[in-house]
Design a protein around this motif. Structure first.
Motif, PDB file in Angstrom:
ATOM      1  N   CYS A 177      34.202  65.328  32.193  1.00 16.71           N
ATOM      2  CA  CYS A 177      33.348  65.741  33.309  1.00 16.71           C
ATOM      3  C   CYS A 177      33.232  67.254  33.382  1.00 16.71           C
ATOM      4  O   CYS A 177      32.164  67.790  33.699  1.00 16.71           O
TER       5      CYS A 177
ATOM      6  N   CYS B 139      29.357  69.088  32.917  1.00 12.77           N
ATOM      7  CA  CYS B 139      28.751  69.606  34.137  1.00 12.77           C
ATOM      8  C   CYS B 139      27.856  70.796  33.808  1.00 12.77           C
ATOM      9  O   CYS B 139      28.340  71.834  33.344  1.00 12.77           O
TER      10      CYS B 139
ATOM     11  N   LEU C 239      33.080  71.902  37.841  1.00 11.27           N
ATOM     12  CA  LEU C 239      34.416  71.341  37.645  1.00 11.27           C
ATOM     13  C   LEU C 239      35.253  72.215  36.729  1.00 11.27           C
ATOM     14  O   LEU C 239      34.729  72.911  35.859  1.00 11.27           O
TER      15      LEU C 239
ATOM     16  N   CYS D  74      27.220  72.847  42.985  1.00 10.76           N
ATOM     17  CA  CYS D  74      26.921  71.454  42.630  1.00 10.76           C
ATOM     18  C   CYS D  74      25.483  71.100  43.026  1.00 10.76           C
ATOM     19  O   CYS D  74      25.075  71.307  44.171  1.00 10.76           O
TER      20      CYS D  74
ATOM     21  N   CYS E 227      28.559  64.089  36.008  1.00  8.55           N
ATOM     22  CA  CYS E 227      30.017  63.904  35.984  1.00  8.55           C
ATOM     23  C   CYS E 227      30.372  62.429  36.191  1.00  8.55           C
ATOM     24  O   CYS E 227      31.239  61.885  35.505  1.00  8.55           O
TER      25      CYS E 227
ATOM     26  N   SER F 223      29.454  60.327  33.067  1.00  2.00           N
ATOM     27  CA  SER F 223      30.241  60.614  31.869  1.00  2.00           C
ATOM     28  C   SER F 223      31.696  60.172  31.957  1.00  2.00           C
ATOM     29  O   SER F 223      32.359  60.056  30.935  1.00  2.00           O
ATOM     30  N   CYS F 224      32.198  59.914  33.140  1.00  2.00           N
ATOM     31  CA  CYS F 224      33.617  59.583  33.293  1.00  2.00           C
ATOM     32  C   CYS F 224      33.903  58.159  32.807  1.00  2.00           C
ATOM     33  O   CYS F 224      33.453  57.182  33.416  1.00  2.00           O
TER      34      CYS F 224
ATOM     35  N   VAL G   7      34.996  59.545  39.100  1.00  2.00           N
ATOM     36  CA  VAL G   7      34.061  60.365  39.858  1.00  2.00           C
ATOM     37  C   VAL G   7      33.009  59.453  40.486  1.00  2.00           C
ATOM     38  O   VAL G   7      32.455  58.584  39.818  1.00  2.00           O
TER      39      VAL G   7
END
Length: 68
Positions: free
Chosen positions: A20, A24, A29, A44, A50, A53-54, A59
């Protein structure tokens, strides 16, 4: 913009892989003391990258749709 929220990070699910952090686009992050943190939350844009992709589901973006 006082009601603006950042994605929520579940530290219990996070394995600190750093994916993440790497994806970003705003550099919000960061890795710090063996955990992921929102180092620049004001930057943000709530793009959701994020969350997407986790691989561990740590997240979460809680979108709220409103009408002006």
């Amino acid at each position: 913009m006082a009601d603006w929220k950042i994605p929520q990070l579940n530290q219990e699910k996070c394995v600190v892989c750093g994916i993440c952090v790497d994806v970003c686009p705003q550099g919000v992050l960061a890795l710090q003391a063996e955990e992921v943190i929102f180092a620049r939350p004001q930057e943000c844009t709530y793009c959701g990258t994020c969350e997407e992709s986790c691989p561990h589901g740590a997240v979460a973006c809680s979108y709220e749709i409103g009408w002006a």
